[in-house]
Scaffold this active site. Structure first.
Site, mmCIF file in Angstrom:
data_model
loop_
_atom_site.group_PDB
_atom_site.id
_atom_site.type_symbol
_atom_site.label_atom_id
_atom_site.label_comp_id
_atom_site.label_asym_id
_atom_site.label_seq_id
_atom_site.Cartn_x
_atom_site.Cartn_y
_atom_site.Cartn_z
ATOM 1 N N HIS A 1 1.018 -1.227 -0.101
ATOM 2 C CA HIS A 1 0.004 -0.261 -0.014
ATOM 3 C C HIS A 1 0.928 1.142 0.010
ATOM 4 C CE1 HIS A 1 -4.537 0.652 0.916
ATOM 5 N NE2 HIS A 1 -4.020 1.779 0.825
ATOM 6 N N ARG B 1 1.850 6.921 -6.367
ATOM 7 C CA ARG B 1 1.615 8.498 -6.076
ATOM 8 C C ARG B 1 2.231 9.227 -7.272
ATOM 9 N NH1 ARG B 1 3.843 6.189 -1.416
ATOM 10 N NH2 ARG B 1 2.656 6.613 0.509
ATOM 11 N N ASP C 1 2.803 -3.298 -6.938
ATOM 12 C CA ASP C 1 2.833 -1.940 -6.843
ATOM 13 C C ASP C 1 3.564 -1.816 -5.491
ATOM 14 O OD1 ASP C 1 1.343 -1.430 -4.559
ATOM 15 O OD2 ASP C 1 -0.639 -1.202 -5.705
ATOM 16 N N SER C 2 3.778 -0.542 -5.240
ATOM 17 C CA SER C 2 4.612 -0.040 -4.082
ATOM 18 C C SER C 2 6.038 0.348 -4.348
ATOM 19 C CB SER C 2 4.517 -1.024 -2.735
ATOM 20 O OG SER C 2 3.255 -1.010 -2.452
ATOM 21 N N GLY C 3 6.364 1.712 -4.767
ATOM 22 C CA GLY C 3 7.754 2.194 -4.824
ATOM 23 C C GLY C 3 8.297 2.440 -6.368
#
Ligand code: FNR
Length: 391
Positions: A289, A344, A320-322
């Site tokens: 997340h 993001r 996902d994530s990063g």
């Protein structure tokens, strides 16, 4: 070039930037993601900036996501005919032009008034899949209308009212969503000091509740329509949102309510991935997340190989994530992900330039992925495996 290849490849995008530069034009958004983040944060008010950046606890998981991706290195190979790169994939029988999409992000209207409609426009212009979130400032139907024929998935925050849950899933099916993505790592909001300091949770202020307020099941029993009298509707939302008692057994119920593929988002442990397979879901999204839930959690990229080893042959494994760049996407795909989702970065683009800003960020990530595949001597996704990375 093979006849069925699209003429314009994602990587060709660099040419249009340099050509425009020859005419004196420069990109108005920072191409470097750190600079892009800094500019977006500057443009947002403190509460919105805090919510977007928001990491759990010390921010250690978010940093670990980046460190894990940075630490793994690509080993390019040469002289492999990389003139044509093929990024197309077909997860659960659907056609996606590239293995990169937009992660579900809630309450996007705090970043830009167009919010989810802006990200849908960006996704549709680039043609990549978008995961629309439950917690949105615009309804899933309005988002679908912006998407046209572009691929879409619906992210489900499973409400504790089964009728409402069924209604969400039915609406998603009717609006042409290809899969239900059940986010399983959000029984509660993570402990996010910056949001706590700002005492800011957008939903409590009625932001991001369009899917609820428009829902016929949700509206039943409210004395007045949410648009006339939001107070009681927000109260009702607080009552139905979140479902900490959810267990693996509940997946049978969901399965019986939809014929769409089901993906579980937020899987980090290989045992959970195996359980997901036993329960008959079609895929998992390895994700922490974006470091927003458990401070000290394993970096998502470090969790990926174990999940791939456990279920990669049978389930679609997405990630996902990063992810901040095409090179990051390359690494995750080489480590066994079937597709990756950007979080993001597209919000930063949107914060500065709305749909166009989000579109630019996506085009840049895709261009870099395409060029990296070519430059690393891995022109097709079938060539992209662990051997592209240093052990
Ligand atoms: C999220 N994420 C998220 N995930 C989800 O399943 N439903 C949601 O409503 C949200 N909302 C949300 C809001 C904001 C502001 C952020 C930054 C993230 C998590 C998202 O889907 C994804 O897992 C992460 O964003 C990936 O990490 P990076 O790429 O942002 O580092």
């Amino acid at each position: 070039m093979a006849p069925d290849q699209p003429r314009e490849q994602f990587g060709d995008h660099y040419r249009s930037i340099y050509l425009a530069g020859a005419g004196g034009e420069r990109p108005t958004l920072p191409v470097d993601w750190r600079e892009l983040e800094a500019r977006a944060v500057e443009a947002l008010d403190e509460r919105a900036a805090g919510y977007v950046a928001g990491s759990a606890g010390t921010g250690g998981t978010d940093r670990a996501n980046r460190r894990a991706l940075d630490a793994r290195r690509i080993v390019p190979v040469m002289l492999r005919d990389v003139a044509v790169r093929d990024l197309r994939i077909s997860p659960f029988g659907k056609e996606w032009p590239a293995p990169v999409g937009l992660a579900p992000i809630g309450v996007q209207t705090i970043v830009h008034p167009d919010g989810e409609l802006a990200s849908a426009r960006a996704a549709a212009r680039v043609g990549v899949p978008l995961i629309a979130g439950t917690a949105a400032g615009h309804t899933l139907e309005a988002i679908a209308a912006e998407l046209g024929t572009s691929p879409r998935l619906f992210q489900l925050y499973w409400p504790n009212d089964p009728e409402l849950c069924e209604s969400f899933v039915g609406r998603a099916e009717a609006a042409g969503y290809e899969a239900i993505v059940v986010t399983v790592d959000n029984a509660f909001p993570g402990w996010k000091p910056r949001d706590l300091q700002n005492a800011y949770l957008p939903a409590i202020e009625g932001i991001g509740l369009a899917n609820f307020f428009a829902d016929p099941v949700f509206r039943t029993g409210l004395e007045r329509a949410p648009e006339e009298d939001p107070g009681p509707a927000i109260g009702k939302f607080i009552g139905v949102f979140g479902n900490p008692s959810l267990t693996w057994d509940d997946l049978d119920w969901l399965r019986s309510r939809t014929s769409l593929p089901i993906l579980l988002k937020g899987i980090l442990h290989p045992d959970d991935a195996r359980e997901a397979r036993e329960r008959g879901v079609e895929g998992v999204i390895v994700s922490n997340h974006g470091g927003r839930q458990v401070d000290g959690a394993v970096a998502a990229f470090d969790a990926l190989p174990d999940v791939v080893a456990a279920v990669g042959d049978e389930l679609t494994v997405q990630f996902d994530s990063g992810i901040r760049s095409g090179a990051d996407a390359f690494k995750a795909l080489a480590a066994g992900a079937d597709a990756v989702f950007v979080g993001r970065p597209y919000l930063w683009g949107m914060a500065l330039e709305g749909a166009e800003g989000a579109e630019k960020v996506l085009r840049w990530i895709l261009a870099e992925l395409d060029l990296t595949m070519g430059l690393a001597g891995r022109p097709s996704l079938a060539d992209l495996d662990e051997s592209a990375l240093r052990p």
